[in-house]
Design a protein around this motif. Structure first.
Motif, mmCIF file in Angstrom:
data_model
loop_
_atom_site.group_PDB
_atom_site.id
_atom_site.type_symbol
_atom_site.label_atom_id
_atom_site.label_comp_id
_atom_site.label_asym_id
_atom_site.label_seq_id
_atom_site.Cartn_x
_atom_site.Cartn_y
_atom_site.Cartn_z
ATOM 1 N N GLY A 120 0.888 -1.070 -0.041
ATOM 2 C CA GLY A 120 -0.067 -0.058 0.009
ATOM 3 C C GLY A 120 0.915 1.229 -0.068
ATOM 4 N N ASP A 121 0.428 2.016 1.191
ATOM 5 C CA ASP A 121 1.362 3.286 1.048
ATOM 6 C C ASP A 121 2.742 3.179 1.899
ATOM 7 N N LEU A 122 2.925 2.017 2.495
ATOM 8 C CA LEU A 122 3.984 1.770 3.510
ATOM 9 C C LEU A 122 5.208 0.973 2.710
ATOM 10 N N ARG A 123 6.407 1.489 3.106
ATOM 11 C CA ARG A 123 7.490 0.856 2.585
ATOM 12 C C ARG A 123 8.206 0.072 3.620
ATOM 13 N N CYS A 124 8.649 -0.908 3.448
ATOM 14 C CA CYS A 124 9.285 -1.905 4.596
ATOM 15 C C CYS A 124 10.359 -2.858 4.195
ATOM 16 N N ARG A 125 11.018 -3.542 4.976
ATOM 17 C CA ARG A 125 11.987 -4.514 4.512
ATOM 18 C C ARG A 125 11.509 -5.778 4.864
ATOM 19 N N ALA A 126 11.697 -6.682 4.161
ATOM 20 C CA ALA A 126 11.234 -8.142 4.247
ATOM 21 C C ALA A 126 12.454 -9.050 4.395
#
Length: 194
Positions: free
Chosen positions: A80-86
């Motif tokens: 969505g609007d969120l950026r993260c690290r997996a």
């Protein structure tokens, strides 16, 4: 006497501890495969909880790096609007799955806050054939597997830590179902609200 190390073998027992509420028979089989006992399971759970609640043990993603070592894969992801690290680690008990941790970007190196933690399908592993509700058997699939096979899937409020639920509609029949997961692995399915 030094504290014994805590690694993937012990972490698998932590995962199993939460699943024992739903399928003690499958957990017993897994314990035999791991050459572990219920006492080992309880001790691993105790040690993990002590780490989670410790003020001195690393928090966030560092907790997992300390226990599981460097991740097998690490990638940036947009949800969505969120950026993260997996971050993903192999789990020998479930060779087609990976333990995935989604972390906030930034922060201290290796210290991003954890947003989600669960089992996911390994990138190169085929998803199971899920065509009818009868295919939704315990430990056969992940949250993402079910969401893809039974669209549209609606996440529901979790009923406990490490648990998640999806509302889905069976194709063809229109039957409404709720799939229950622990650490992202399917535990059971029940009729949903009509």
């Amino acid at each position: 006497m030094p504290t014994p190390p805590f690694g993937i073998a012990e972490f698998q027992l932590v995962l199993l501890r939460r699943m024992a509420d739903h399928h003690p028979d499958l957990v017993d089989d897994a314990l035999r495969a791991l050459s572990a006992s219920h006492a080992d399971l309880r001790e691993a759970h105790r040690k993990w909880q002590a780490r989670v609640h410790s003020r001195t043990f690393p928090a966030g993603e560092r907790r997992y790096r300390t226990a599981l070592g460097p991740p097998e894969a690490e990638e940036e992801r947009q949800i969505g609007d969120l950026r993260c690290r997996a971050l993903r680690w192999p789990v020998p008990l479930w060779p087609d799955l990976r333990f995935e941790v989604l972390c906030a970007p930034g922060g201290a190196p290796g210290g991003g806050a954890v947003w989600n933690e669960w089992l996911v399908r390994a990138p190169d592993a085929p998803a199971p054939a899920l065509r009818t509700p009868a295919d939704l058997t315990p430990w056969s699939c992940t949250v993402d597997d079910v969401a893809r096979a039974f669209p549209p899937a609606t996440p529901l409020t979790a009923d406990a830590p490490t648990r998640s639920r999806l509302a889905v509609t069976a194709p063809g029949t229109g039957e409404r179902l709720v799939a229950h997961f622990t650490w992202g692995l399917l535990q059971y399915v029940e009729p949903g609200p009509g």
